[in-house]
Design a protein around this motif. Structure first.
Motif, PDB file in Angstrom:
ATOM      1  N   GLU A  87       0.836  -1.290   0.026  1.00 34.45           N
ATOM      2  CA  GLU A  87       0.068  -0.001   0.077  1.00 34.45           C
ATOM      3  C   GLU A  87       0.754   1.305   0.158  1.00 34.45           C
ATOM      4  O   GLU A  87       0.409   2.325  -0.698  1.00 34.45           O
ATOM      5  CB  GLU A  87      -0.995  -0.036   1.279  1.00 34.45           C
ATOM      6  N   ALA A  88       1.914   1.340   0.663  1.00 37.09           N
ATOM      7  CA  ALA A  88       2.855   2.294   0.691  1.00 37.09           C
ATOM      8  C   ALA A  88       3.312   2.612  -0.651  1.00 37.09           C
ATOM      9  O   ALA A  88       3.478   3.692  -0.909  1.00 37.09           O
ATOM     10  CB  ALA A  88       4.007   2.027   1.862  1.00 37.09           C
ATOM     11  N   ARG A  89       3.827   1.458  -1.249  1.00 39.22           N
ATOM     12  CA  ARG A  89       4.425   1.570  -2.597  1.00 39.22           C
ATOM     13  C   ARG A  89       3.323   2.150  -3.712  1.00 39.22           C
ATOM     14  O   ARG A  89       3.815   2.863  -4.480  1.00 39.22           O
ATOM     15  CB  ARG A  89       4.974   0.245  -2.972  1.00 39.22           C
ATOM     16  N   ARG A  90       2.087   1.627  -3.553  1.00 41.47           N
ATOM     17  CA  ARG A  90       0.941   2.044  -4.438  1.00 41.47           C
ATOM     18  C   ARG A  90       0.743   3.348  -4.379  1.00 41.47           C
ATOM     19  O   ARG A  90       0.655   4.265  -5.287  1.00 41.47           O
ATOM     20  CB  ARG A  90      -0.265   1.302  -3.978  1.00 41.47           C
ATOM     21  N   GLN A  91       0.987   4.065  -3.087  1.00 49.36           N
ATOM     22  CA  GLN A  91       0.370   5.430  -2.873  1.00 49.36           C
ATOM     23  C   GLN A  91       1.768   6.222  -3.413  1.00 49.36           C
ATOM     24  O   GLN A  91       1.569   7.451  -3.944  1.00 49.36           O
ATOM     25  CB  GLN A  91       0.302   5.670  -1.278  1.00 49.36           C
ATOM     26  N   GLU A  92       2.878   5.602  -3.446  1.00 46.10           N
ATOM     27  CA  GLU A  92       4.190   6.382  -4.042  1.00 46.10           C
ATOM     28  C   GLU A  92       3.978   6.435  -5.383  1.00 46.10           C
ATOM     29  O   GLU A  92       4.120   7.468  -6.129  1.00 46.10           O
ATOM     30  CB  GLU A  92       5.261   5.601  -3.700  1.00 46.10           C
ATOM     31  N   GLU A  93       3.521   5.301  -6.162  1.00 47.87           N
ATOM     32  CA  GLU A  93       3.215   5.248  -7.363  1.00 47.87           C
ATOM     33  C   GLU A  93       1.871   6.304  -8.154  1.00 47.87           C
ATOM     34  O   GLU A  93       1.995   7.060  -8.928  1.00 47.87           O
ATOM     35  CB  GLU A  93       2.845   3.942  -8.086  1.00 47.87           C
ATOM     36  N   LEU A  94       1.003   6.491  -7.087  1.00 51.23           N
ATOM     37  CA  LEU A  94      -0.142   7.153  -7.525  1.00 51.23           C
ATOM     38  C   LEU A  94       0.268   8.744  -7.208  1.00 51.23           C
ATOM     39  O   LEU A  94      -0.077   9.511  -8.031  1.00 51.23           O
ATOM     40  CB  LEU A  94      -1.270   7.047  -6.306  1.00 51.23           C
ATOM     41  N   GLY A  95       1.288   9.131  -6.524  1.00 50.72           N
ATOM     42  CA  GLY A  95       1.769  10.308  -6.271  1.00 50.72           C
ATOM     43  C   GLY A  95       2.637  10.754  -7.672  1.00 50.72           C
ATOM     44  O   GLY A  95       2.699  11.866  -7.775  1.00 50.72           O
ATOM     45  N   LYS A  96       3.239   9.856  -8.360  1.00 51.49           N
ATOM     46  CA  LYS A  96       3.786  10.007  -9.771  1.00 51.49           C
ATOM     47  C   LYS A  96       2.960  10.401 -10.947  1.00 51.49           C
ATOM     48  O   LYS A  96       3.287  10.954 -11.854  1.00 51.49           O
ATOM     49  CB  LYS A  96       4.652   8.939  -9.898  1.00 51.49           C
ATOM     50  N   VAL A  97       1.729  10.104 -10.686  1.00 51.98           N
ATOM     51  CA  VAL A  97       0.570   9.967 -11.685  1.00 51.98           C
ATOM     52  C   VAL A  97       0.407  11.458 -12.122  1.00 51.98           C
ATOM     53  O   VAL A  97       0.497  11.862 -13.590  1.00 51.98           O
ATOM     54  CB  VAL A  97      -0.666   9.447 -11.493  1.00 51.98           C
ATOM     55  N   PRO A  98       0.176  12.740 -11.403  1.00 54.72           N
ATOM     56  CA  PRO A  98       0.066  13.959 -11.876  1.00 54.72           C
ATOM     57  C   PRO A  98       0.843  14.382 -12.830  1.00 54.72           C
ATOM     58  O   PRO A  98       0.432  15.189 -14.098  1.00 54.72           O
ATOM     59  CB  PRO A  98      -0.084  14.607 -10.698  1.00 54.72           C
ATOM     60  N   PRO A  99       2.133  14.634 -12.910  1.00 50.59           N
ATOM     61  CA  PRO A  99       2.977  15.042 -13.728  1.00 50.59           C
ATOM     62  C   PRO A  99       3.127  14.166 -15.134  1.00 50.59           C
ATOM     63  O   PRO A  99       3.467  14.721 -16.145  1.00 50.59           O
ATOM     64  CB  PRO A  99       4.418  15.188 -13.222  1.00 50.59           C
ATOM     65  N   LEU A 100       2.980  12.847 -15.110  1.00 45.36           N
ATOM     66  CA  LEU A 100       2.748  11.997 -15.805  1.00 45.36           C
ATOM     67  C   LEU A 100       1.567  12.191 -16.765  1.00 45.36           C
ATOM     68  O   LEU A 100       1.677  12.297 -18.004  1.00 45.36           O
ATOM     69  CB  LEU A 100       2.718  10.579 -15.512  1.00 45.36           C
ATOM     70  N   VAL A 101       0.683  12.402 -16.343  1.00 44.13           N
ATOM     71  CA  VAL A 101      -0.703  12.905 -17.008  1.00 44.13           C
ATOM     72  C   VAL A 101      -0.410  14.165 -17.763  1.00 44.13           C
ATOM     73  O   VAL A 101      -0.638  14.341 -18.985  1.00 44.13           O
ATOM     74  CB  VAL A 101      -1.814  13.151 -16.207  1.00 44.13           C
ATOM     75  N   ALA A 102       0.065  15.178 -17.145  1.00 44.87           N
ATOM     76  CA  ALA A 102       0.286  16.598 -17.772  1.00 44.87           C
ATOM     77  C   ALA A 102       1.310  16.347 -18.851  1.00 44.87           C
ATOM     78  O   ALA A 102       1.062  16.931 -20.021  1.00 44.87           O
ATOM     79  CB  ALA A 102       0.754  17.638 -16.603  1.00 44.87           C
ATOM     80  N   GLU A 103       2.275  15.498 -18.797  1.00 42.75           N
ATOM     81  CA  GLU A 103       3.305  15.345 -19.674  1.00 42.75           C
ATOM     82  C   GLU A 103       2.574  14.812 -21.018  1.00 42.75           C
ATOM     83  O   GLU A 103       2.980  15.253 -22.353  1.00 42.75           O
ATOM     84  CB  GLU A 103       4.475  14.492 -19.197  1.00 42.75           C
ATOM     85  N   LEU A 104       1.853  13.623 -20.706  1.00 44.93           N
ATOM     86  CA  LEU A 104       1.258  12.863 -21.804  1.00 44.93           C
ATOM     87  C   LEU A 104       0.339  13.975 -22.619  1.00 44.93           C
ATOM     88  O   LEU A 104       0.087  13.718 -23.754  1.00 44.93           O
ATOM     89  CB  LEU A 104       0.567  11.623 -21.502  1.00 44.93           C
ATOM     90  N   VAL A 105      -0.498  14.810 -22.061  1.00 43.50           N
ATOM     91  CA  VAL A 105      -1.268  15.654 -22.716  1.00 43.50           C
ATOM     92  C   VAL A 105      -0.739  16.588 -23.430  1.00 43.50           C
ATOM     93  O   VAL A 105      -1.103  16.872 -24.561  1.00 43.50           O
ATOM     94  CB  VAL A 105      -2.280  16.445 -21.466  1.00 43.50           C
ATOM     95  N   THR A 106       0.611  17.267 -23.196  1.00 44.23           N
ATOM     96  CA  THR A 106       1.496  17.992 -23.655  1.00 44.23           C
ATOM     97  C   THR A 106       2.064  17.215 -25.191  1.00 44.23           C
ATOM     98  O   THR A 106       1.890  17.601 -26.175  1.00 44.23           O
ATOM     99  CB  THR A 106       2.475  18.409 -22.921  1.00 44.23           C
ATOM    100  N   LYS A 107       2.680  16.243 -24.888  1.00 39.88           N
ATOM    101  CA  LYS A 107       2.967  15.402 -25.785  1.00 39.88           C
ATOM    102  C   LYS A 107       2.093  14.875 -26.965  1.00 39.88           C
ATOM    103  O   LYS A 107       2.190  14.867 -28.206  1.00 39.88           O
ATOM    104  CB  LYS A 107       3.842  14.073 -25.411  1.00 39.88           C
ATOM    105  N   LEU A 108       1.071  14.536 -26.589  1.00 37.03           N
ATOM    106  CA  LEU A 108       0.022  14.273 -27.490  1.00 37.03           C
ATOM    107  C   LEU A 108      -0.547  15.292 -28.246  1.00 37.03           C
ATOM    108  O   LEU A 108      -0.777  15.442 -29.371  1.00 37.03           O
ATOM    109  CB  LEU A 108      -1.175  13.481 -26.760  1.00 37.03           C
ATOM    110  N   GLU A 109      -0.745  16.569 -27.663  1.00 35.28           N
ATOM    111  CA  GLU A 109      -1.416  17.889 -28.305  1.00 35.28           C
ATOM    112  C   GLU A 109      -0.361  18.148 -29.294  1.00 35.28           C
ATOM    113  O   GLU A 109      -0.682  18.606 -30.538  1.00 35.28           O
ATOM    114  CB  GLU A 109      -1.416  19.132 -27.295  1.00 35.28           C
ATOM    115  N   SER A 110       1.165  18.283 -28.995  1.00 39.01           N
ATOM    116  CA  SER A 110       2.159  18.724 -30.097  1.00 39.01           C
ATOM    117  C   SER A 110       2.340  17.696 -31.069  1.00 39.01           C
ATOM    118  O   SER A 110       2.455  17.931 -32.447  1.00 39.01           O
ATOM    119  CB  SER A 110       3.348  18.897 -29.144  1.00 39.01           C
TER     120      SER A 110
END
Length: 231
Positions: free
Chosen positions: A193-216
């Motif tokens: 669960e601790a590791r899962r919460q850590e991975e969930l914390g990585k999600v926001p910048p990764l989503v923002a990056e994917l949105v930018t890459k897909l748009e370009s």
């Protein structure tokens, strides 16, 4: 026609030569007007040469025109094959990617607060969306058109695939374990669960990056479609 004129001119010259020896009067007349006759002969020779050159030029022009026509036909066939590859890549995948971009933009608004309790319910949706982007861009239609991409689009596609992979992997690693049935020690579930919460914390910048890459990438693909008169 010119071969006949050439033969007639040669015959006339031979007759005039013979007449110089046979008819003294004719010889005297030729001697008197020798300069004029020489000039006329030179003019005739020049006219004959010019006519031959014009004929040669016309033949060359026809040959060049035929070669240019064949070249244009080959170019049209080549461009048609390239256009079909771009068209198969563009339709319907560009519309599908635009739909995924809109979905990711909405999900990015949710993850922007970096609240894992809000991210967890959309984790699966994020994973599936990232996998969908990667599936389209790495598909056969995109691979077939890949050698027609410019340097910018080629680089953007690589970046897009990398961003989709990272988001999909993080969302996958954040999957919850099945219900604790007592077969595993409690510490195991706590560690996961601790590791899962850590991975969930990585999600926001990764989503923002994917949105930018897909748009370009979509913008560059649209420019490519315009260049091939598809868009």
């Amino acid at each position: 026609m010119w071969p006949y004129l050439k033969a007639i001119g040669a015959g006339a010259a031979i007759v005039a030569l013979l007449a110089m020896f046979i008819f003294p009067v004719w010889q005297a007349w030729i001697s008197q007007f020798q300069g004029l006759i020489t000039g006329l002969a030179a003019v005739g020779a020049a006219a004959f040469t010019i006519a031959k050159m014009e004929k040669t030029i016309r033949v060359m022009e026809r040959t060049d025109s035929a070669s240019e026509r064949r070249h244009r036909q080959l170019m049209r066939l080549s461009l048609r094959a390239d256009k079909l590859r771009i068209e198969r890549m563009y339709f319907p995948h560009s519309r599908e990617l635009q739909t995924l971009h809109r979905k990711l933009t909405e999900l990015a608004d949710i993850t922007a607060a970096n609240d894992t309790q809000k991210i967890d319910p959309i984790r699966l949706e994020l994973e599936l969306t990232a996998d969908s982007v990667r599936s389209i861009v790495s598909g056969e239609e995109w691979k077939a058109a890949g050698n027609l991409f410019g340097g910018i689009l080629t680089h953007q596609v690589k970046d897009l695939l990398s961003a989709a992979h990272r988001l999909g992997y993080a969302a996958q690693q954040a999957r919850p374990l099945p219900f604790n049935d007592g077969q595993q020690p409690q510490a195991f579930y706590a560690t996961h669960e601790a590791r899962r919460q850590e991975e969930l914390g990585k999600v926001p910048p990764l989503v923002a990056e994917l949105v930018t890459k897909l748009e370009s990438t979509l913008k560059e693909v649209r420019l490519l479609a315009i260049a091939y008169e598809i868009y």
